[in-house]
Design a protein around this motif. Structure first.
Motif, PDB file in Angstrom:
ATOM      1  N   GLU A   1      -1.199   9.590  -2.066  1.00  0.00           N
ATOM      2  CA  GLU A   1      -1.692  10.184  -0.752  1.00  0.00           C
ATOM      3  C   GLU A   1      -3.190  10.208  -1.169  1.00  0.00           C
ATOM      4  O   GLU A   1      -4.172   9.839  -0.154  1.00  0.00           O
ATOM      5  CB  GLU A   1      -0.961  11.422  -0.424  1.00  0.00           C
ATOM      6  CG  GLU A   1      -1.291  11.743   0.921  1.00  0.00           C
ATOM      7  CD  GLU A   1      -0.902  10.748   2.070  1.00  0.00           C
ATOM      8  OE1 GLU A   1      -1.593  10.650   2.773  1.00  0.00           O
ATOM      9  OE2 GLU A   1       0.161  10.113   1.964  1.00  0.00           O
ATOM     10  N   SER A   2      -3.773  10.801  -2.425  1.00  0.00           N
ATOM     11  CA  SER A   2      -5.281  11.028  -2.236  1.00  0.00           C
ATOM     12  C   SER A   2      -5.953   9.614  -2.424  1.00  0.00           C
ATOM     13  O   SER A   2      -7.010   9.698  -2.160  1.00  0.00           O
ATOM     14  CB  SER A   2      -5.382  11.870  -3.832  1.00  0.00           C
ATOM     15  OG  SER A   2      -4.813  10.897  -4.969  1.00  0.00           O
ATOM     16  N   ILE A   3      -5.194   8.427  -3.049  1.00  0.00           N
ATOM     17  CA  ILE A   3      -5.892   7.136  -3.024  1.00  0.00           C
ATOM     18  C   ILE A   3      -6.022   6.964  -1.726  1.00  0.00           C
ATOM     19  O   ILE A   3      -7.147   6.103  -1.017  1.00  0.00           O
ATOM     20  CB  ILE A   3      -5.204   6.315  -3.977  1.00  0.00           C
ATOM     21  CG1 ILE A   3      -5.368   6.509  -5.374  1.00  0.00           C
ATOM     22  CG2 ILE A   3      -5.741   4.894  -3.692  1.00  0.00           C
ATOM     23  CD1 ILE A   3      -4.681   5.820  -6.307  1.00  0.00           C
ATOM     24  N   LYS A   4      -4.932   6.869  -0.701  1.00  0.00           N
ATOM     25  CA  LYS A   4      -5.030   6.415   0.536  1.00  0.00           C
ATOM     26  C   LYS A   4      -6.060   7.395   1.486  1.00  0.00           C
ATOM     27  O   LYS A   4      -6.782   6.571   2.078  1.00  0.00           O
ATOM     28  CB  LYS A   4      -3.734   6.790   1.231  1.00  0.00           C
ATOM     29  CG  LYS A   4      -2.653   5.848   0.935  1.00  0.00           C
ATOM     30  CD  LYS A   4      -1.224   6.361   1.423  1.00  0.00           C
ATOM     31  CE  LYS A   4      -0.087   5.448   1.211  1.00  0.00           C
ATOM     32  NZ  LYS A   4       1.232   5.804   1.480  1.00  0.00           N
ATOM     33  N   ILE A   5      -6.111   8.574   1.037  1.00  0.00           N
ATOM     34  CA  ILE A   5      -7.295   9.281   1.613  1.00  0.00           C
ATOM     35  C   ILE A   5      -8.977   8.599   1.299  1.00  0.00           C
ATOM     36  O   ILE A   5      -9.417   8.603   2.167  1.00  0.00           O
ATOM     37  CB  ILE A   5      -7.185  10.739   1.382  1.00  0.00           C
ATOM     38  CG1 ILE A   5      -6.048  11.548   2.115  1.00  0.00           C
ATOM     39  CG2 ILE A   5      -8.387  11.701   1.993  1.00  0.00           C
ATOM     40  CD1 ILE A   5      -5.495  12.734   1.711  1.00  0.00           C
TER      41      ILE A   5
ATOM     42  N   MET B   1       0.877  -1.183   0.014  1.00  0.00           N
ATOM     43  CA  MET B   1      -0.048  -0.024  -0.132  1.00  0.00           C
ATOM     44  C   MET B   1       0.998   1.281   0.067  1.00  0.00           C
ATOM     45  O   MET B   1       0.366   2.324  -0.223  1.00  0.00           O
ATOM     46  CB  MET B   1      -1.132   0.076   1.217  1.00  0.00           C
ATOM     47  CG  MET B   1      -1.942   0.895   1.114  1.00  0.00           C
ATOM     48  SD  MET B   1      -3.611   0.251   1.860  1.00  0.00           S
ATOM     49  CE  MET B   1      -3.961   1.501   2.522  1.00  0.00           C
ATOM     50  N   SER B   2       2.066   1.188   0.198  1.00  0.00           N
ATOM     51  CA  SER B   2       3.063   2.264   0.072  1.00  0.00           C
ATOM     52  C   SER B   2       3.170   2.996  -1.287  1.00  0.00           C
ATOM     53  O   SER B   2       3.321   3.883  -1.194  1.00  0.00           O
ATOM     54  CB  SER B   2       4.607   1.868   0.790  1.00  0.00           C
ATOM     55  OG  SER B   2       4.976   0.806   0.007  1.00  0.00           O
ATOM     56  N   ASN B   3       2.926   2.063  -1.945  1.00  0.00           N
ATOM     57  CA  ASN B   3       2.880   2.736  -3.357  1.00  0.00           C
ATOM     58  C   ASN B   3       1.682   3.659  -3.809  1.00  0.00           C
ATOM     59  O   ASN B   3       1.782   4.314  -5.067  1.00  0.00           O
ATOM     60  CB  ASN B   3       3.263   1.589  -4.535  1.00  0.00           C
ATOM     61  CG  ASN B   3       4.652   0.987  -4.423  1.00  0.00           C
ATOM     62  OD1 ASN B   3       5.545   1.524  -3.857  1.00  0.00           O
ATOM     63  ND2 ASN B   3       4.698  -0.318  -4.813  1.00  0.00           N
TER      64      ASN B   3
ATOM     65  N   LEU C   1      -9.305   5.675   0.246  1.00  0.00           N
ATOM     66  CA  LEU C   1      -9.429   4.542   0.975  1.00  0.00           C
ATOM     67  C   LEU C   1      -9.909   4.256   2.534  1.00  0.00           C
ATOM     68  O   LEU C   1     -10.672   3.632   2.936  1.00  0.00           O
ATOM     69  CB  LEU C   1      -8.283   3.448   0.629  1.00  0.00           C
ATOM     70  CG  LEU C   1      -8.027   2.869  -0.649  1.00  0.00           C
ATOM     71  CD1 LEU C   1      -6.753   2.415  -0.844  1.00  0.00           C
ATOM     72  CD2 LEU C   1      -9.350   2.275  -1.047  1.00  0.00           C
ATOM     73  N   ALA C   2      -9.270   5.306   3.315  1.00  0.00           N
ATOM     74  CA  ALA C   2      -9.499   5.683   4.538  1.00  0.00           C
ATOM     75  C   ALA C   2     -11.155   6.268   4.601  1.00  0.00           C
ATOM     76  O   ALA C   2     -11.764   5.554   5.464  1.00  0.00           O
ATOM     77  CB  ALA C   2      -8.844   6.763   5.049  1.00  0.00           C
ATOM     78  N   ALA C   3     -11.494   6.861   3.659  1.00  0.00           N
ATOM     79  CA  ALA C   3     -13.154   7.558   3.753  1.00  0.00           C
ATOM     80  C   ALA C   3     -13.939   6.363   3.532  1.00  0.00           C
ATOM     81  O   ALA C   3     -14.993   6.174   4.316  1.00  0.00           O
ATOM     82  CB  ALA C   3     -13.300   8.630   2.756  1.00  0.00           C
ATOM     83  N   MET C   4     -13.619   5.425   2.560  1.00  0.00           N
ATOM     84  CA  MET C   4     -14.400   4.541   2.280  1.00  0.00           C
ATOM     85  C   MET C   4     -14.588   3.472   3.615  1.00  0.00           C
ATOM     86  O   MET C   4     -15.710   2.885   3.766  1.00  0.00           O
ATOM     87  CB  MET C   4     -14.005   3.630   1.227  1.00  0.00           C
ATOM     88  CG  MET C   4     -14.026   4.317  -0.232  1.00  0.00           C
ATOM     89  SD  MET C   4     -13.140   3.599  -1.690  1.00  0.00           S
ATOM     90  CE  MET C   4     -14.182   1.829  -1.743  1.00  0.00           C
ATOM     91  N   ALA C   5     -13.338   3.213   4.328  1.00  0.00           N
ATOM     92  CA  ALA C   5     -13.362   2.383   5.366  1.00  0.00           C
ATOM     93  C   ALA C   5     -14.314   3.170   6.425  1.00  0.00           C
ATOM     94  O   ALA C   5     -15.005   2.377   7.312  1.00  0.00           O
ATOM     95  CB  ALA C   5     -12.001   2.281   5.887  1.00  0.00           C
ATOM     96  N   GLU C   6     -14.171   4.257   6.711  1.00  0.00           N
ATOM     97  CA  GLU C   6     -14.999   5.060   7.629  1.00  0.00           C
ATOM     98  C   GLU C   6     -16.529   4.951   7.503  1.00  0.00           C
ATOM     99  O   GLU C   6     -17.113   4.717   8.339  1.00  0.00           O
ATOM    100  CB  GLU C   6     -14.577   6.566   7.869  1.00  0.00           C
ATOM    101  CG  GLU C   6     -13.174   6.809   8.500  1.00  0.00           C
ATOM    102  CD  GLU C   6     -12.584   8.193   8.691  1.00  0.00           C
ATOM    103  OE1 GLU C   6     -13.637   9.151   8.426  1.00  0.00           O
ATOM    104  OE2 GLU C   6     -11.679   8.463   8.463  1.00  0.00           O
ATOM    105  N   ASP C   7     -16.680   5.019   6.169  1.00  0.00           N
ATOM    106  CA  ASP C   7     -18.088   4.802   5.710  1.00  0.00           C
ATOM    107  C   ASP C   7     -18.652   3.601   6.092  1.00  0.00           C
ATOM    108  O   ASP C   7     -19.768   3.198   6.412  1.00  0.00           O
ATOM    109  CB  ASP C   7     -18.560   5.325   4.292  1.00  0.00           C
ATOM    110  CG  ASP C   7     -18.333   6.721   3.870  1.00  0.00           C
ATOM    111  OD1 ASP C   7     -18.400   7.392   4.778  1.00  0.00           O
ATOM    112  OD2 ASP C   7     -18.182   7.060   2.700  1.00  0.00           O
TER     113      ASP C   7
END
Length: 108
Positions: free
Chosen positions: A6-10, A1-3, A12-18
């Motif tokens: 930053e926008s994709i990580k954000i 996931m390090s590749n 994905l984090a928002a999707m996980a929160e939802d």
């Protein structure tokens, strides 16, 4: 996931929160399906219940909720074995089912 950017990580984090916010409603939907299956005692109701648990197992795995996914898979397998082997003889043991469902609820 390090590749990942930053926008994709954000995102994905928002999707996980939802997903986390939606878990209680998803679980309540499963409770409704479980009650329908318990009362109706027909294959269609059990299939709907099994499919909703299958979705919970898959989505749990997608978002890294391994315990939720594993417990949901186990419950899905229980329903599968009942549907495949003994639908004609009697209904699932609802005590076993309810206990497994309670385990899932504690995670949701």
């Amino acid at each position: 996931m390090s590749n990942l950017s930053e926008s994709i990580k954000i995102k994905l984090a928002a999707m996980a929160e939802d997903y986390i916010r939606q878990l209680p409603a998803r679980f309540n939907e499963i409770l409704v399906y479980a009650e329908n299956a318990r009362v109706d005692r027909d294959r269609e109701s059990l299939e709907i219940l099994k499919n909703s648990i299958h979705k919970l197992a898959g989505s749990g795995a997608t978002f890294g909720f391994d315990e939720l996914s594993e417990k949901s898979k186990n419950l899905e397998e229980y329903l599968n074995s009942f549907l495949w082997n003994s639908m004609n003889s009697n209904s699932p043991d609802w005590e076993i089912f309810s206990s497994s469902l309670s385990d899932i609820e504690s995670i949701c």
